[in-house]
Design a protein around this motif. Structure first.
Motif, PDB file in Angstrom:
ATOM      1  N   LEU A 158       0.867  -1.290   0.006  1.00 36.63           N
ATOM      2  CA  LEU A 158      -0.340  -0.361   0.103  1.00 36.63           C
ATOM      3  C   LEU A 158       1.262   1.292   0.299  1.00 36.63           C
ATOM      4  N   ALA A 170       2.350   1.533  -3.703  1.00 38.05           N
ATOM      5  CA  ALA A 170       1.030   2.537  -4.477  1.00 38.05           C
ATOM      6  C   ALA A 170       1.493   3.625  -4.295  1.00 38.05           C
ATOM      7  N   THR A 171       0.752   3.931  -2.955  1.00 42.86           N
ATOM      8  CA  THR A 171       0.573   5.488  -3.080  1.00 42.86           C
ATOM      9  C   THR A 171       1.842   6.342  -3.319  1.00 42.86           C
ATOM     10  N   ALA A 194       1.120   0.847  -9.427  1.00 40.08           N
ATOM     11  CA  ALA A 194      -0.056   1.208  -8.366  1.00 40.08           C
ATOM     12  C   ALA A 194      -0.747   0.798  -8.548  1.00 40.08           C
ATOM     13  N   ALA A 251      -1.944  -2.062  -4.639  1.00 43.92           N
ATOM     14  CA  ALA A 251      -3.297  -1.079  -4.425  1.00 43.92           C
ATOM     15  C   ALA A 251      -4.030  -2.081  -4.103  1.00 43.92           C
TER      16      ALA A 251
END
Length: 249
Positions: free
Chosen positions: A12, A15-16, A201, A205
């Motif tokens: 996460l 991905a952010t 990403a 996510a």
């Protein structure tokens, strides 16, 4: 048991960070930020001259981009993996992979329509492509496919040299298809960068958002035993566990 990591996990956070960088690039391009636009044009002109001067390598790049790393090739690969997972009975994993790929494609097409960036135009083109330029669909699809396949391979216990080889193939594929799109003159450099960032990403996510536990390895068949034998086996196990110096494999 292999499990999807919970929110707040490294996927996460990755991905952010990747998504934020893609958004920044998108904003700078849509704002027509001169340094970035100049870089795009400089790289595109240089590689286009090279493509005209080296027709053999241009032909090689066209084969790679139109066949090996084409989005439909990647989608077919994922479709075969989904069918294999369904055949194994891993329906949740198969549906998760199919849904993630579908969402990635939808985001890609939506951004193309929203940004509406024109592709490079040449007096002597070496290849052609339709629809808007940003993000690169080839790069985005390849990156997402590689993430999904690497996650699946890791879940099935691929480690060591095979794992390093898979990582190398994935890296070469994503970087390679990005290069072919600029070499053949159908994309700007930033199109491929945004496509790669979003392609990494989005599946990360989706992976981080999963809360269910998925068993990606074949479970040994359960054998029926009588309650007496089960109790005896349980007692023997407890006896082994309480023996000093004993350990389980």
């Amino acid at each position: 048991m292999h499990r999807l990591p919970p929110p707040g996990s490294p996927p996460l956070r990755a991905a952010t960070a990747l998504g934020a960088l893609a958004v920044v690039l998108l904003f700078l391009v849509t704002a027509d930020w001169r340094p970035l636009i100049s870089l795009d044009r400089s790289v595109a002109r240089g590689l286009h001259r090279a493509a005209l001067d080296h027709p053999f390598w241009t032909h090689v790049n066209r084969i790679l981009t139109d066949w090996v790393w084409d989005p439909w090739t990647m989608r077919l690969l994922l479709a075969l993996v989904v069918l294999w997972l369904l055949w194994r009975g891993d329906r949740i994993v198969a549906l998760w992979i199919a849904a993630t790929a579908a969402v990635t494609t939808a985001v890609q097409q939506g951004l193309k329509a929203a940004v509406g960036r024109d592709r490079p135009v040449w007096e002597r083109p070496v290849d052609s492509a339709e629809y808007a330029a940003m993000p690169s669909g080839h790069v985005m699809t390849a990156a997402a496919t590689c993430v999904l396949l690497l996650w699946l391979a890791h879940g099935y216990g691929v480690r060591g040299a095979p794992w390093r080889a898979a990582l190398a193939v994935a890296a070469v594929s994503v970087a390679g298809v990005a290069f072919t799109r600029v070499w053949t003159g159908v994309h700007w450099l930033t199109d491929t960068l945004v496509g790669g960032l979003l392609g990494l990403a989005l599946p990360l996510a989706a992976l981080a958002a999963g809360s269910a536990h998925y068993d990606l390895r074949a479970r040994p068949p359960k054998t029926a035993t009588s309650s007496g034998s089960s109790s005896s086996a349980s007692g023997r196990q407890r006896g082994q566990d309480t023996t000093p110096g004993s350990s389980s494999s």
